[in-house]
Design an enzyme around this catalytic site. Structure first.
Site, short mmCIF file in Angstrom:
data_model
loop_
_atom_site.label_atom_id
_atom_site.label_comp_id
_atom_site.label_asym_id
_atom_site.label_seq_id
_atom_site.Cartn_x
_atom_site.Cartn_y
_atom_site.Cartn_z
N ASN A 98 2.30 0.81 -10.00
CA ASN A 98 1.56 0.21 -8.89
C ASN A 98 0.83 1.28 -8.08
O ASN A 98 -0.29 1.05 -7.63
CB ASN A 98 2.49 -0.60 -8.00
CG ASN A 98 2.80 -1.96 -8.57
OD1 ASN A 98 2.07 -2.91 -8.35
ND2 ASN A 98 3.89 -2.05 -9.33
N GLU A 145 -3.16 4.65 1.91
CA GLU A 145 -4.27 5.13 1.10
C GLU A 145 -5.09 3.94 0.64
O GLU A 145 -4.63 2.80 0.67
CB GLU A 145 -3.74 5.89 -0.11
CG GLU A 145 -2.94 7.13 0.26
CD GLU A 145 -2.24 7.77 -0.94
OE1 GLU A 145 -2.26 7.19 -2.05
OE2 GLU A 145 -1.65 8.84 -0.75
N GLY A 160 0.84 -1.18 0.00
CA GLY A 160 0.00 0.00 0.00
C GLY A 160 0.88 1.24 0.00
O GLY A 160 2.09 1.16 0.23
N TYR A 161 0.25 2.37 -0.23
CA TYR A 161 0.98 3.62 -0.37
C TYR A 161 0.57 4.60 0.71
O TYR A 161 -0.60 4.96 0.82
CB TYR A 161 0.76 4.22 -1.77
CG TYR A 161 1.45 3.39 -2.80
CD1 TYR A 161 2.75 3.66 -3.17
CD2 TYR A 161 0.82 2.27 -3.33
CE1 TYR A 161 3.42 2.85 -4.07
CE2 TYR A 161 1.47 1.46 -4.24
CZ TYR A 161 2.77 1.75 -4.60
OH TYR A 161 3.43 0.94 -5.48
N LEU A 162 1.55 5.03 1.52
CA LEU A 162 1.32 6.10 2.48
C LEU A 162 1.22 7.42 1.73
O LEU A 162 0.57 8.35 2.18
CB LEU A 162 2.46 6.16 3.50
CG LEU A 162 2.54 4.96 4.44
CD1 LEU A 162 3.84 4.98 5.23
CD2 LEU A 162 1.35 4.92 5.38
#
Length: 155
Positions: free
Chosen positions: A144, A82, A28-30
């Site tokens: 991604n 996110e 996942g992406y902060l």
């Protein structure tokens, strides 16, 4: 700290028979801003934090900093990311002097299979297996971080 890679669509599952390793990945992406993405990844039983900068004009090179973190910390950070955690199975295939990482996506990105080849130089020649299709290096749709926000099933 410079990542140089080319990315391709995959046209068949022939790579599975050629693979020597396989890992389940959740990431996942902060921060998914393309100028500075911050990613949390769980790969098998290991955790990682990765920061990537914006790519060059061709999309082949960019700054990448990655550190292994304790698995428990990665598990705590992943829910803070996110929306749109990516799930995929990564297969590793040797091709000449290179390793091709083939990602078979699951969940909202089901149906997408991408291959990445890391290089030492942008102009380095590589042996491309027959199961590699169209090159999508630099196409932001296939990043991604973009797939987490705009999954393949929505295209």
């Amino acid at each position: 700290m410079i990542e140089i890679e080319r990315k391709f669509l995959v046209t068949s599952s022939a790579f599975i028979a050629e693979s020597y390793a396989q890992h389940n990945i959740a990431q996942g992406y902060l921060n998914s801003n393309p100028e500075r993405t911050v990613r949390i990844r769980i790969k098998g039983n290991k955790g990682f934090i990765t920061i990537k900068g914006i790519g060059n004009e061709s999309g082949t090179s960019r700054i990448e900093w990655e550190k292994e973190i304790p698995l428990e910390e990665a598990k705590l950070l992943l829910p803070l990311c996110e929306k749109g955690v990516i799930e995929k199975t990564r297969y590793e295939v040797k091709s000449g002097n290179h390793i091709i990482e083939v990602d078979v996506f699951h969940g909202e990105n089901e149906g997408l299979t991408l291959a990445e080849i890391e290089l030492n130089d942008e102009n380095e020649s590589i042996l491309l297996p027959s199961w590699l299709g169209k090159e999508v290096t630099g196409n932001k749709c296939y990043y991604n971080s973009n797939l987490s926000l705009y999954p393949f099933k929505m295209w």
